[in-house]
Design a protein around this motif. Structure first.
Motif, PDB file in Angstrom:
ATOM      1  N   SER A 150     130.637 -21.903  53.892  1.00 15.70           N
ATOM      2  CA  SER A 150     130.457 -20.523  53.426  1.00 15.70           C
ATOM      3  C   SER A 150     129.332 -19.903  54.237  1.00 15.70           C
ATOM      4  N   LYS A 151     129.422 -18.572  54.414  1.00 17.31           N
ATOM      5  CA  LYS A 151     128.383 -17.890  55.181  1.00 17.31           C
ATOM      6  C   LYS A 151     128.193 -16.498  54.607  1.00 17.31           C
ATOM      7  N   LEU A 152     126.986 -16.254  54.090  1.00 19.91           N
ATOM      8  CA  LEU A 152     126.630 -14.966  53.522  1.00 19.91           C
ATOM      9  C   LEU A 152     125.528 -14.360  54.388  1.00 19.91           C
ATOM     10  N   ASP A 153     125.812 -13.190  54.977  1.00 17.63           N
ATOM     11  CA  ASP A 153     124.806 -12.480  55.764  1.00 17.63           C
ATOM     12  C   ASP A 153     124.234 -11.364  54.912  1.00 17.63           C
ATOM     13  N   ILE A 154     122.930 -11.212  54.978  1.00 16.98           N
ATOM     14  CA  ILE A 154     122.230 -10.220  54.156  1.00 16.98           C
ATOM     15  C   ILE A 154     121.489  -9.268  55.077  1.00 16.98           C
ATOM     16  N   GLY A 155     121.681  -7.964  54.855  1.00 18.85           N
ATOM     17  CA  GLY A 155     120.995  -6.950  55.651  1.00 18.85           C
ATOM     18  C   GLY A 155     119.539  -6.832  55.249  1.00 18.85           C
ATOM     19  N   GLU A 156     118.849  -5.884  55.865  1.00 17.29           N
ATOM     20  CA  GLU A 156     117.442  -5.651  55.566  1.00 17.29           C
ATOM     21  C   GLU A 156     117.277  -5.086  54.158  1.00 17.29           C
ATOM     22  N   VAL A 157     116.234  -5.528  53.484  1.00 15.08           N
ATOM     23  CA  VAL A 157     115.904  -4.994  52.163  1.00 15.08           C
ATOM     24  C   VAL A 157     115.228  -3.642  52.379  1.00 15.08           C
ATOM     25  N   ASN A 158     115.808  -2.593  51.804  1.00 15.71           N
ATOM     26  CA  ASN A 158     115.246  -1.250  51.930  1.00 15.71           C
ATOM     27  C   ASN A 158     114.361  -0.955  50.721  1.00 15.71           C
ATOM     28  N   VAL A 159     113.066  -0.713  50.989  1.00 14.69           N
ATOM     29  CA  VAL A 159     112.116  -0.352  49.939  1.00 14.69           C
ATOM     30  C   VAL A 159     111.245   0.780  50.454  1.00 14.69           C
ATOM     31  N   PHE A 160     110.747   1.602  49.543  1.00 16.64           N
ATOM     32  CA  PHE A 160     109.755   2.590  49.925  1.00 16.64           C
ATOM     33  C   PHE A 160     108.459   1.831  50.185  1.00 16.64           C
ATOM     34  N   PRO A 161     107.699   2.223  51.192  1.00 16.10           N
ATOM     35  CA  PRO A 161     106.467   1.474  51.477  1.00 16.10           C
ATOM     36  C   PRO A 161     105.427   1.598  50.368  1.00 16.10           C
ATOM     37  N   SER A 182     132.260  -6.634  52.342  1.00 13.66           N
ATOM     38  CA  SER A 182     130.843  -6.292  52.269  1.00 13.66           C
ATOM     39  C   SER A 182     130.599  -5.557  50.962  1.00 13.66           C
ATOM     40  N   GLU A 183     129.370  -5.611  50.479  1.00 11.95           N
ATOM     41  CA  GLU A 183     128.969  -4.970  49.224  1.00 11.95           C
ATOM     42  C   GLU A 183     127.592  -4.368  49.411  1.00 11.95           C
ATOM     43  N   TYR A 184     127.236  -3.485  48.476  1.00 16.72           N
ATOM     44  CA  TYR A 184     125.941  -2.807  48.482  1.00 16.72           C
ATOM     45  C   TYR A 184     125.301  -3.015  47.116  1.00 16.72           C
ATOM     46  N   PHE A 185     124.007  -3.323  47.108  1.00 14.31           N
ATOM     47  CA  PHE A 185     123.275  -3.516  45.854  1.00 14.31           C
ATOM     48  C   PHE A 185     122.066  -2.598  45.842  1.00 14.31           C
ATOM     49  N   GLU A 186     121.859  -1.946  44.676  1.00 12.49           N
ATOM     50  CA  GLU A 186     120.648  -1.151  44.488  1.00 12.49           C
ATOM     51  C   GLU A 186     120.143  -1.370  43.071  1.00 12.49           C
ATOM     52  N   ILE A 203     115.250  -0.627  45.238  1.00 14.49           N
ATOM     53  CA  ILE A 203     115.342  -1.745  46.172  1.00 14.49           C
ATOM     54  C   ILE A 203     116.834  -1.842  46.501  1.00 14.49           C
ATOM     55  N   SER A 204     117.197  -1.725  47.771  1.00 15.15           N
ATOM     56  CA  SER A 204     118.620  -1.748  48.112  1.00 15.15           C
ATOM     57  C   SER A 204     118.867  -2.567  49.369  1.00 15.15           C
ATOM     58  N   LEU A 205     120.092  -3.049  49.495  1.00 14.10           N
ATOM     59  CA  LEU A 205     120.508  -3.796  50.681  1.00 14.10           C
ATOM     60  C   LEU A 205     122.020  -3.957  50.695  1.00 14.10           C
ATOM     61  N   GLY A 259      98.221  -2.467  43.672  1.00 19.26           N
ATOM     62  CA  GLY A 259      98.049  -3.524  44.667  1.00 19.26           C
ATOM     63  C   GLY A 259      99.388  -3.882  45.287  1.00 19.26           C
ATOM     64  N   GLU A 260      99.425  -5.006  46.006  1.00 21.26           N
ATOM     65  CA  GLU A 260     100.673  -5.432  46.636  1.00 21.26           C
ATOM     66  C   GLU A 260     101.587  -6.084  45.599  1.00 21.26           C
ATOM     67  N   LEU A 261     102.840  -5.665  45.601  1.00 17.68           N
ATOM     68  CA  LEU A 261     103.850  -6.218  44.692  1.00 17.68           C
ATOM     69  C   LEU A 261     104.877  -6.948  45.533  1.00 17.68           C
ATOM     70  N   THR A 262     105.109  -8.218  45.236  1.00 14.23           N
ATOM     71  CA  THR A 262     106.126  -8.980  45.960  1.00 14.23           C
ATOM     72  C   THR A 262     107.208  -9.403  44.988  1.00 14.23           C
ATOM     73  N   GLY A 263     108.400  -9.543  45.497  1.00 11.37           N
ATOM     74  CA  GLY A 263     109.533  -9.977  44.701  1.00 11.37           C
ATOM     75  C   GLY A 263     110.608 -10.535  45.602  1.00 11.37           C
ATOM     76  N   GLU A 264     111.724 -10.922  45.000  1.00 16.29           N
ATOM     77  CA  GLU A 264     112.836 -11.490  45.758  1.00 16.29           C
ATOM     78  C   GLU A 264     114.151 -10.951  45.223  1.00 16.29           C
ATOM     79  N   VAL A 265     115.081 -10.745  46.131  1.00 14.78           N
ATOM     80  CA  VAL A 265     116.463 -10.480  45.753  1.00 14.78           C
ATOM     81  C   VAL A 265     117.166 -11.825  45.889  1.00 14.78           C
ATOM     82  N   VAL A 266     117.759 -12.299  44.782  1.00 16.22           N
ATOM     83  CA  VAL A 266     118.347 -13.639  44.748  1.00 16.22           C
ATOM     84  C   VAL A 266     119.870 -13.530  44.697  1.00 16.22           C
ATOM     85  N   PHE A 267     120.527 -14.212  45.626  1.00 11.28           N
ATOM     86  CA  PHE A 267     121.987 -14.281  45.677  1.00 11.28           C
ATOM     87  C   PHE A 267     122.394 -15.685  45.248  1.00 11.28           C
TER      88      PHE A 267
END
Length: 167
Positions: free
Chosen positions: A33-44, A94-98, A54-56, A107-115
């Motif tokens: 199986s092969k899943l390609d993921i585009g860039e995560v789009n976030v406002f800076p 292909s699909e789109y997620f937002e 958060i979209s990709l 402060g800095e906020l970090t997170g993950e999009v999990v597939f």
């Protein structure tokens, strides 16, 4: 898919007596199986208490379907539409997620999009894509010097312009 091979054995023992045997051998062939993921789009920049998108895009570039696919946002924040069930994700699609994150601290906020999904062998797979954004305090807008505040309006008939009465 499992392919079956037939193996025929012919041999003799020490007394020159001949023996034969036939065995079936199953050989499973698995496509990766092969899943390609585009860039995560976030406002800076984001603001405390305000939802930020958060979209990709993601693509199944493998030769097999991905089963029971789920996309979700994880981190130390609240979410809106933070989970998306794709279901069976066919090869070549292909699909789109937002989704939206709602930060609670500056402060800095970090997170993950999990597939997560099951591959063609039934094994659970998981891919994580990190993102980060800068969270700032919500700015209050104050009227500039010499400007009238938004909530103060002149009283009726209190205009300072002279009235001309025609005769």
């Amino acid at each position: 898919k499992t392919y079956t091979l037939t193996a025929n054995f012919e041999y003799e023992d020490s007394s020159a007596e001949e023996y034969t045997a036939t065995e079936l051998i199953g050989v499973p062939v698995v496509q990766q199986s092969k899943l390609d993921i585009g860039e995560v789009n976030v406002f800076p920049e984001a603001y405390v208490g305000q939802s930020t998108p958060i979209s990709l895009e993601f693509y199944n570039t493998g030769k097999v379907s991905l089963y029971n696919m789920m996309v979700k946002i994880e981190g130390d924040f609240q979410t809106e539409n933070g989970q998306y069930y794709v279901g069976n994700f066919e090869s070549g699609n292909s699909e789109y997620f937002e989704g939206y994150v709602i930060p609670s601290d500056i402060g800095e906020l970090t997170g993950e999009v999990v597939f997560s999904y099951e591959d063609s062998t039934g094994q659970n797979q998981e891919i994580r894509k990190e993102f980060a954004l800068n969270v700032m305090e919500m700015m209050q807008e104050f009227p500039g010097e010499g400007e009238m505040p938004y909530d103060e309006f002149p009283e009726e008939g209190g205009s300072s312009t002279p009235k001309i009465i025609g005769g």
